[in-house]
Structures are given as C-alpha cells and as structure tokens.
Write an enzyme that holds these catalytic residues in place. Structure first.
Site, PDB file in Angstrom:
ATOM      1  N   HIS A 296      15.326  13.845 -21.201  1.00  0.00           N
ATOM      2  CA  HIS A 296      15.249  13.654 -22.448  1.00  0.00           C
ATOM      3  C   HIS A 296      14.011  14.129 -23.004  1.00  0.00           C
ATOM      4  O   HIS A 296      12.885  13.559 -23.110  1.00  0.00           O
ATOM      5  CB  HIS A 296      15.276  12.086 -23.015  1.00  0.00           C
ATOM      6  CG  HIS A 296      16.610  11.509 -22.667  1.00  0.00           C
ATOM      7  ND1 HIS A 296      16.849  10.078 -22.456  1.00  0.00           N
ATOM      8  CD2 HIS A 296      17.807  12.048 -22.112  1.00  0.00           C
ATOM      9  CE1 HIS A 296      18.054   9.896 -22.096  1.00  0.00           C
ATOM     10  NE2 HIS A 296      18.571  11.028 -21.814  1.00  0.00           N
TER      11      HIS A 296
ATOM     12  N   HIS B 216      26.953   6.637 -28.258  1.00  0.00           N
ATOM     13  CA  HIS B 216      25.865   7.425 -28.201  1.00  0.00           C
ATOM     14  C   HIS B 216      25.945   8.682 -28.872  1.00  0.00           C
ATOM     15  O   HIS B 216      26.891   8.943 -29.570  1.00  0.00           O
ATOM     16  CB  HIS B 216      25.475   7.743 -26.559  1.00  0.00           C
ATOM     17  CG  HIS B 216      26.641   8.369 -25.876  1.00  0.00           C
ATOM     18  ND1 HIS B 216      26.652   9.676 -26.006  1.00  0.00           N
ATOM     19  CD2 HIS B 216      27.475   7.907 -24.970  1.00  0.00           C
ATOM     20  CE1 HIS B 216      27.649   9.897 -25.348  1.00  0.00           C
ATOM     21  NE2 HIS B 216      28.155   8.946 -24.631  1.00  0.00           N
TER      22      HIS B 216
ATOM     23  N   GLU C  52      29.459  16.578 -19.785  1.00  0.00           N
ATOM     24  CA  GLU C  52      28.045  17.008 -20.122  1.00  0.00           C
ATOM     25  C   GLU C  52      27.815  18.200 -19.552  1.00  0.00           C
ATOM     26  O   GLU C  52      27.815  18.389 -18.383  1.00  0.00           O
ATOM     27  CB  GLU C  52      26.894  15.786 -19.825  1.00  0.00           C
ATOM     28  CG  GLU C  52      25.715  16.313 -20.177  1.00  0.00           C
ATOM     29  CD  GLU C  52      24.663  15.102 -19.862  1.00  0.00           C
ATOM     30  OE1 GLU C  52      24.901  14.307 -18.847  1.00  0.00           O
ATOM     31  OE2 GLU C  52      23.802  15.177 -20.466  1.00  0.00           O
TER      32      GLU C  52
ATOM     33  N   ASP D   1       0.616  -1.355   0.198  1.00  0.00           N
ATOM     34  CA  ASP D   1      -0.110   0.091  -0.161  1.00  0.00           C
ATOM     35  C   ASP D   1       0.951   1.287  -0.026  1.00  0.00           C
ATOM     36  O   ASP D   1       0.509   2.303   0.323  1.00  0.00           O
ATOM     37  CB  ASP D   1      -1.090   0.083   1.269  1.00  0.00           C
ATOM     38  CG  ASP D   1      -0.349  -0.156   2.580  1.00  0.00           C
ATOM     39  OD1 ASP D   1       1.054  -0.019   2.457  1.00  0.00           O
ATOM     40  OD2 ASP D   1      -1.173  -0.036   3.530  1.00  0.00           O
TER      41      ASP D   1
ATOM     42  N   GLU E  14      27.215  16.246 -24.778  1.00  0.00           N
ATOM     43  CA  GLU E  14      27.806  15.129 -24.074  1.00  0.00           C
ATOM     44  C   GLU E  14      28.764  14.182 -24.511  1.00  0.00           C
ATOM     45  O   GLU E  14      28.152  13.107 -24.538  1.00  0.00           O
ATOM     46  CB  GLU E  14      26.812  14.606 -23.158  1.00  0.00           C
ATOM     47  CG  GLU E  14      25.582  14.054 -23.726  1.00  0.00           C
ATOM     48  CD  GLU E  14      24.447  13.325 -23.102  1.00  0.00           C
ATOM     49  OE1 GLU E  14      24.738  12.546 -22.251  1.00  0.00           O
ATOM     50  OE2 GLU E  14      23.206  13.900 -23.024  1.00  0.00           O
TER      51      GLU E  14
ATOM     52  N   TYR F 175      34.488   5.421 -24.098  1.00  0.00           N
ATOM     53  CA  TYR F 175      34.567   4.161 -23.415  1.00  0.00           C
ATOM     54  C   TYR F 175      35.418   3.257 -23.863  1.00  0.00           C
ATOM     55  O   TYR F 175      35.055   2.735 -24.850  1.00  0.00           O
ATOM     56  CB  TYR F 175      33.045   3.855 -23.353  1.00  0.00           C
ATOM     57  CG  TYR F 175      32.179   4.949 -22.869  1.00  0.00           C
ATOM     58  CD1 TYR F 175      31.948   5.677 -21.767  1.00  0.00           C
ATOM     59  CD2 TYR F 175      31.723   5.852 -24.157  1.00  0.00           C
ATOM     60  CE1 TYR F 175      31.277   6.760 -21.615  1.00  0.00           C
ATOM     61  CE2 TYR F 175      30.943   6.903 -23.872  1.00  0.00           C
ATOM     62  CZ  TYR F 175      30.786   7.286 -22.758  1.00  0.00           C
ATOM     63  OH  TYR F 175      29.828   8.576 -22.692  1.00  0.00           O
TER      64      TYR F 175
ATOM     65  N   ASP G 171      26.974  11.135 -13.703  1.00  0.00           N
ATOM     66  CA  ASP G 171      26.002  11.834 -14.422  1.00  0.00           C
ATOM     67  C   ASP G 171      24.759  11.992 -13.524  1.00  0.00           C
ATOM     68  O   ASP G 171      24.314  10.879 -13.006  1.00  0.00           O
ATOM     69  CB  ASP G 171      25.743  10.773 -15.632  1.00  0.00           C
ATOM     70  CG  ASP G 171      24.837  11.363 -16.789  1.00  0.00           C
ATOM     71  OD1 ASP G 171      24.015  12.356 -16.258  1.00  0.00           O
ATOM     72  OD2 ASP G 171      24.790  10.986 -17.813  1.00  0.00           O
TER      73      ASP G 171
ATOM     74  N   HIS H 203      24.453   3.072 -18.588  1.00  0.00           N
ATOM     75  CA  HIS H 203      23.362   3.497 -17.763  1.00  0.00           C
ATOM     76  C   HIS H 203      23.513   2.832 -16.362  1.00  0.00           C
ATOM     77  O   HIS H 203      22.731   2.232 -15.984  1.00  0.00           O
ATOM     78  CB  HIS H 203      22.207   3.064 -18.429  1.00  0.00           C
ATOM     79  CG  HIS H 203      21.522   4.070 -19.352  1.00  0.00           C
ATOM     80  ND1 HIS H 203      20.377   4.084 -20.260  1.00  0.00           N
ATOM     81  CD2 HIS H 203      21.947   5.602 -19.637  1.00  0.00           C
ATOM     82  CE1 HIS H 203      20.163   5.193 -21.021  1.00  0.00           C
ATOM     83  NE2 HIS H 203      21.206   5.993 -20.740  1.00  0.00           N
TER      84      HIS H 203
ATOM     85  N   HIS I 189      20.799  15.967 -26.434  1.00  0.00           N
ATOM     86  CA  HIS I 189      19.291  15.731 -26.622  1.00  0.00           C
ATOM     87  C   HIS I 189      18.780  17.008 -26.032  1.00  0.00           C
ATOM     88  O   HIS I 189      19.348  17.620 -25.467  1.00  0.00           O
ATOM     89  CB  HIS I 189      18.943  14.390 -25.829  1.00  0.00           C
ATOM     90  CG  HIS I 189      19.295  14.336 -24.200  1.00  0.00           C
ATOM     91  ND1 HIS I 189      18.872  15.429 -23.214  1.00  0.00           N
ATOM     92  CD2 HIS I 189      20.391  13.772 -23.710  1.00  0.00           C
ATOM     93  CE1 HIS I 189      19.433  15.023 -22.073  1.00  0.00           C
ATOM     94  NE2 HIS I 189      20.402  14.255 -22.491  1.00  0.00           N
TER      95      HIS I 189
ATOM     96  N   ASP J 158      21.294  18.217 -16.002  1.00  0.00           N
ATOM     97  CA  ASP J 158      21.742  17.086 -16.602  1.00  0.00           C
ATOM     98  C   ASP J 158      23.123  17.143 -16.569  1.00  0.00           C
ATOM     99  O   ASP J 158      23.622  17.831 -17.760  1.00  0.00           O
ATOM    100  CB  ASP J 158      20.977  16.414 -17.797  1.00  0.00           C
ATOM    101  CG  ASP J 158      21.474  15.184 -18.498  1.00  0.00           C
ATOM    102  OD1 ASP J 158      22.212  14.426 -17.712  1.00  0.00           O
ATOM    103  OD2 ASP J 158      21.012  14.765 -19.408  1.00  0.00           O
TER     104      ASP J 158
ATOM    105  N   ARG K  20      32.817  11.058 -19.831  1.00  0.00           N
ATOM    106  CA  ARG K  20      32.192  11.743 -20.324  1.00  0.00           C
ATOM    107  C   ARG K  20      32.107  13.204 -19.793  1.00  0.00           C
ATOM    108  O   ARG K  20      32.152  13.323 -18.621  1.00  0.00           O
ATOM    109  CB  ARG K  20      30.630  10.986 -20.403  1.00  0.00           C
ATOM    110  CG  ARG K  20      29.576  11.872 -20.887  1.00  0.00           C
ATOM    111  CD  ARG K  20      28.193  10.957 -21.182  1.00  0.00           C
ATOM    112  NE  ARG K  20      27.669  10.687 -20.092  1.00  0.00           N
ATOM    113  CZ  ARG K  20      27.678   9.315 -19.824  1.00  0.00           C
ATOM    114  NH1 ARG K  20      27.921   8.623 -20.181  1.00  0.00           N
ATOM    115  NH2 ARG K  20      26.803   9.147 -18.530  1.00  0.00           N
TER     116      ARG K  20
HETATM  117  N1  GLY Z   1      21.688  11.390 -17.911  1.00  0.00           N
HETATM  118  C1  GLY Z   1      21.021  10.776 -19.121  1.00  0.00           C
HETATM  119  C2  GLY Z   1      21.665  11.491 -20.208  1.00  0.00           C
HETATM  120  O1  GLY Z   1      22.808  12.277 -20.106  1.00  0.00           O
HETATM  121  O2  GLY Z   1      21.285  11.400 -21.333  1.00  0.00           O
HETATM  122 MN    MN Z   2      22.264  14.054 -21.016  1.00  0.00          MN
HETATM  123 MN    MN Z   3      23.651  12.906 -18.236  1.00  0.00          MN
END
Ligand code: GLY
Ligand code: MN
Ligand code: MN
Length: 448
Positions: free
Chosen positions: A370, A359, A417, A47, A394, A398, A269, A252, A363, A280, A415
């Site tokens: 996103h 990637h 970003e 619940d 970003e 890797y 991240d 991820h 975005h 982000d 990375r």
């Molecule tokens: N944190 C998700 C991205 O960077 O797209």
């Molecule tokens: Mn991002």
């Molecule tokens: Mn991110």
C-alpha cells in the site's frame, strides 16, 4: 529446473539514488537539515530477529540495506542540492563473523556515492557539528528515532543560543516531500516492479496447477512462496492470503489452514517482493479446475467490472472515478442476479452494495504494497492519475452465508487484482502473465 529461472533485471545504480537526494534537497531551504533514519532489527523471540527489511524512504534515498543507519541531508541551495551524510554500523570483526560484512564509512561513501559517512560510534559528536546553526529540521515526524534525534538537536541548539549562535527554530515533516517523489516511479523502478509482478504471476500459475481437493490452503501458500524465493525475491511482499470456500470472504484471511474442497473456489492474494518492490495479485479459481454455473455468474460480474476499470486507467482520470465505475457495474450485476433489490441509483445512493463489496478498488503500489502518496490534493479533490504512477485494480464480491441469500451464492468470495502502470498513452498491465478469463484458467488447470 534451470530453464524456469527468469532473467533478473539490473539493480538501480547509485547515481539514481544520488539524483533523488539532490532533488529532495532542492526542495529544502538552505538553512535547514533533514534526518532520515533507516530501520532497526526487530526481535522475533528471545535472541532471534525478524529478517531485516530496510525502511522504504531511507532505501529510496540511499539504496543501503544495513540496519541502524541514518541519513542526514544538508541542503545548500546549489544545483547539486547539498551534501549527504550517512551514519552506519561500526566495522567490527567479531560481529561481522556472526552476521556478515558491514559497509563501514568507507564502503558507504564508495559504493553509495555518499559525500561523507561516519560510523555510529561518532554519531553524537558529528551530529552536533553537522546540525549546528541549522534553523529548520526536517524529519519523518512519525518516526520515534528521528523524534529522539530532533529533541537532542533542540537541547544542543538551546545551549548554542545562550552563546549567541543562530539556532533551531522549528521542525517540519519530511515524509510528504519524499512520498510525492515516490508516487511517480522512474523507469528503473518500473523495471523492478515489472519483475516483482512477473514473479508473482508465475507463482499464481503454479498454484493453479498444483491446486486439488485434499490439499490445504497452506500448501498453496508454500508453493507460491517457493516461487517468490526461487526467482530471487526476498519472499512475500505482504502476508499471503489463501482463502478457500467462505474463507475468501474474510478480506485479510491469513490462517491458510483449511482443506481445499471439491466444488469450492479458492481466492489467492499474494505478491513477491523483489529488490524491495512489491507485486500484488489476486486470482480466484475452482479447486477442482471447473467453475460451476453460479460461480461463473458471479465471476463474470467481477471480471467485467475489473476489465472496465483497467480500461479506464489513463492520465487525468481519478481512482475515485474508477471506483465509482466498479460500484456501478457490480451493483447492476447484483440487481440482475437478485442479490440486491431496487433501482440502480437507489442502491448506489443507499450503498446497499457495501454488503457485498466494502473495500476500495485501488491503491498505489511500489516499495510498499500500500504505497505512499496522498489520494486527494485537498479534501474535495481526488488526485488525477499521472504517467509513472502504479496502481492495483482489484474489485471483488463477497457473498455472506446468510439465510436470505440463495443457496447457490452463499459463502462465495471472488476478487481479481492486477497491477497497472499509468503511461502517457493510457496504461500497461504488468500482471497479465497469469490468466483471469475463466476458460483460460480452466485450460491451465487441465493441462497442469
Ligand atoms: N494484498 C493487499 C491488497 O490487495 O491490498
Ligand atoms: Mn492490493
Ligand atoms: Mn492484494
């Protein structure tokens, strides 16, 4: 501690939401109606429920954060666009004793400038009245609650048709209309995004200061998320990623369970959600505060590509062009380091860089991390950037733990970003409060 607190920006005024509804209704034919449901509570276990998060489209048009609400738009071809009607939770003293005050129909009309509101108990009867005679129904086609309501309206319409009334002819997706509005942010949205970005940046600085060998990834997560909430955010805008060592290569990675080891890098991240707007940010830094020579070589490659990409952000350019620039920079650097073999053009054409960078570079960013909006005007035409759009930049590298990779580079993930507003003159980076130059990161970590 109090001096740490950032000054919160003013919330968005109800008039702004009212103007958005008017703008949306002006895009709809006057014989139509639109149904836009809010989010419901979701069971976490038995619940207990997950904390409530309003549906972003519903929120964008109303500013209402209660569950189980429904927005009905009745366009009339006027300058005001038409009438807005909201169905909301019933006032209920017993329930309100458990879960807090509900707006009720009166509160919705008064506080959110909605022309007409009803409690949910009246939904069926009032919806039949409101939708009677409307020939086209707009709703988010992917939303099961909206589908259910539309099918109900269709059954009512069939009965009305038998009695000779004008009736429902079909339905269309309202999501693309709302999403093209959400793609261009207003000044009041940019204020909130800047604040979400500033909180996120502060949290990243804090994690850099705290990091040390012997701690675990989850302790950095705890520190970041403490700062998000401390500064009035609702928490993380998405699952926080803290990946040390080779975990940084898992895009991820959210287990955040490993110990931080001296000599390794840690990739974070993480972004705060503030007033439903997302930050982000990704930063990558050495656990013990000093980059090694191979780490510096790879990091400077990503940093160069990232800075070039940010510099390219301006109206008229496309995310595709920005991504291609990053691919070129990274591929050139990977060849120079001996991680790729061949000519630049060949490596790009064969996409051999994808072993290390798989990637995309950017975005949209907004109420959703996103965020919504199409990336192409048609399958062959990437969308040109416009002032008011907000994007991330970003790039990353890797390097897998494979036998053919020189020992020095194996298992390194990097990375960087930032969140960037497209302005009439070019761009504004809203996450620059957290360092990304290696010397600045080392200085911050040394001074704690
Ligand atoms: N944190 C998700 C991205 O960077 O797209
Ligand atoms: Mn991002
Ligand atoms: Mn991110």
């Amino acid at each position: 501690m109090q001096s740490d607190l950032m000054l919160p920006p003013a919330p968005i005024a109800p008039q702004v939401y009212q103007a958005r509804r008017a703008r949306l209704m002006q895009k709809l034919p006057s014989h139509s109606a639109a149904l836009i449901p809010g989010a419901c509570l979701v069971t976490r276990s038995r619940d207990s429920e997950y904390p409530f998060r309003q549906d972003s489209d519903f929120y964008y048009l109303t500013g209402i954060v209660e569950p189980d609400a429904l927005l009905v738009l009745l366009p009339d071809g006027s300058d005001q666009g038409g009438q807005s009607v909201v169905f909301c939770l019933d006032r209920d003293p017993t329930m309100e004793a458990w879960t807090g005050r509900r707006l009720g129909a009166e509160g919705v009309m008064r506080e959110h400038l909605i022309e007409q509101a009803f409690e949910n108990a009246e939904r069926e009867k009032q919806l039949n009245n409101l939708l009677g005679g409307r020939e086209m129904l707009y709703f988010p086609l992917s939303n099961p609650e909206a589908q259910r309501l539309a099918e109900q309206a269709y059954r009512q319409a069939q009965a009305a048709q038998r009695r000779g009334h004008p009736t429902l002819q079909g339905w269309l997706d309202i999501a693309p209309l709302i999403h093209s509005m959400r793609l261009i942010k207003g000044e009041e949205e940019l204020t909130l995004l800047r604040h979400a970005a500033a909180i996120s940046a502060r949290a990243h600085c804090r994690a850099m200061r705290v990091a040390a060998p012997g701690l675990h990834e989850y302790q950095l997560q705890a520190d970041l998320e403490h700062e998000f909430v401390w500064q009035g955010g609702s928490g993380p805008a998405y699952s926080t990623i803290v990946g040390s060592g080779a975990n940084a290569c898992v895009l991820h990675y959210i287990e955040n369970a490993a110990p931080l080891k001296a000599g390794e890098l840690v990739l974070i991240d993480a972004g705060a959600e503030y007033a439903l707007y997302a930050g982000d940010i990704t930063r990558t830094f050495p656990v013990s505060g000093v980059f090694s020579t191979p780490q510096r070589a790879l990091y400077s490659l990503v940093l160069e590509a990232q800075k070039n990409a940010v510099a390219a952000v301006r109206p008229g350019t496309t995310l595709n062009e920005i991504h291609q620039g990053v691919v070129e920079d990274l591929t050139k650097g990977l060849i120079a380091l001996g991680l790729l073999e061949g000519e630049l053009d060949e490596c790009i054409k064969a996409e051999s860089y994808r072993r290390f960078y798989l990637h995309s570079t950017s975005h949209w960013l907004g109420l959703d991390v996103h965020d919504v909006g199409t990336y192409r005007l048609d399958p062959d035409t990437p969308r040109p950037l416009e002032a008011g759009m907000v994007i991330t930049v970003e790039p990353g590298l890797y390097i897998p733990n494979d036998d053919d990779i020189p020992d020095d580079y194996r298992g390194i993930g990097i990375r960087i970003e930032d969140d960037v507003v497209v302005t009439a003159e070019g761009h504004e980076v809203i996450t620059s409060d957290v360092p990304k130059e290696m010397d600045d990161i080392e200085a911050l970590m040394a001074n704690k």
